[in-house]
Write a protein that holds these residues in place. Sequence first.
Motif, PDB file in Angstrom:
ATOM      1  N   GLN A 132      51.491  39.986  25.371  1.00 43.96           N
ATOM      2  CA  GLN A 132      50.218  39.767  24.673  1.00 43.96           C
ATOM      3  C   GLN A 132      50.072  38.302  24.267  1.00 43.96           C
ATOM      4  O   GLN A 132      49.008  37.707  24.409  1.00 43.96           O
ATOM      5  CB  GLN A 132      50.122  40.657  23.438  1.00 43.96           C
ATOM      6  CG  GLN A 132      49.917  42.117  23.760  1.00 43.96           C
ATOM      7  CD  GLN A 132      50.046  43.010  22.525  1.00 43.96           C
ATOM      8  OE1 GLN A 132      50.473  42.558  21.455  1.00 43.96           O
ATOM      9  NE2 GLN A 132      49.691  44.271  22.678  1.00 43.96           N
ATOM     10  N   GLU A 170      56.195  43.884  25.240  1.00 48.26           N
ATOM     11  CA  GLU A 170      54.757  44.024  25.016  1.00 48.26           C
ATOM     12  C   GLU A 170      54.211  42.879  24.173  1.00 48.26           C
ATOM     13  O   GLU A 170      53.173  42.292  24.498  1.00 48.26           O
ATOM     14  CB  GLU A 170      54.451  45.355  24.328  1.00 48.26           C
ATOM     15  CG  GLU A 170      54.680  46.574  25.197  1.00 48.26           C
ATOM     16  CD  GLU A 170      54.559  47.871  24.409  1.00 48.26           C
ATOM     17  OE1 GLU A 170      53.962  47.858  23.299  1.00 48.26           O
ATOM     18  OE2 GLU A 170      55.054  48.895  24.898  1.00 48.26           O
ATOM     19  N   ARG A 186      58.913  47.184  22.905  1.00 47.21           N
ATOM     20  CA  ARG A 186      57.967  46.475  22.043  1.00 47.21           C
ATOM     21  C   ARG A 186      58.094  44.958  22.171  1.00 47.21           C
ATOM     22  O   ARG A 186      57.090  44.244  22.137  1.00 47.21           O
ATOM     23  CB  ARG A 186      58.186  46.926  20.585  1.00 47.21           C
ATOM     24  CG  ARG A 186      57.214  46.326  19.619  1.00 47.21           C
ATOM     25  CD  ARG A 186      55.801  46.897  19.830  1.00 47.21           C
ATOM     26  NE  ARG A 186      54.881  46.249  18.904  1.00 47.21           N
ATOM     27  CZ  ARG A 186      53.707  45.760  19.251  1.00 47.21           C
ATOM     28  NH1 ARG A 186      53.281  45.877  20.482  1.00 47.21           N
ATOM     29  NH2 ARG A 186      52.939  45.183  18.366  1.00 47.21           N
TER      30      ARG A 186
END
Length: 150
Positions: free
Chosen positions: A22, A18, A15
Motif C-alpha cells: 500500500q 500488505e 499484514r
Amino acid sequence: MSQHPPTTTAGLHGREAERLAQALAARDVTVFVDGTALRLPGAAREAVLDLLARLARGEEVTVASGPGDAATAPAGPGGGTAPGGGDGDPGPGEELLTTAQAAALAGISHTYLRNLSTQGAIPVQYRGTHRRFRAADVRAWVAAQGARGR
C-alpha cells in the motif's frame, strides 16, 4: 575498492507485505536514517523501490555490490579470449570486471566463476594471465539462472 558480500533476505508475508504494498502504491518514498529524512536521487530511488516491491510480493531478495567506477577502466592491452568467450577489447561503455568483482556481482564464489568460464558458460577475456568478465555477460548469466528457477 572494497565490496561487501551479498546478503539475502526473505520476503514479507501477511499484514507486513500488505502494508508495504500500500505504501509503495503512493510512489512517494522518503528514507529515514537515524531520524534524518533523505530524498534519494532517481536511480537509487528506483533500486530501493524495486527491492521493497519484491519483498512485498514475498520474494527472497539478494543485494550485492557492483564494481563501481574504479572497475570500468580496461585492464590493459594483450591477451585473447577463452573458447566461446568475449570478442576482444570491450566497446565503449562496457565494464570489464576482475574475477572477484564478477563473482560478487553474480553472488557466487571465485572458484565457481572460474569453473563456469572454463566450461564456456560465462564468456571471459584474458589480459595476460588475468581473466576479465564483461558486466553484461555476468548479468545475462544471472538472469538465465533466475529464469531456470535457481
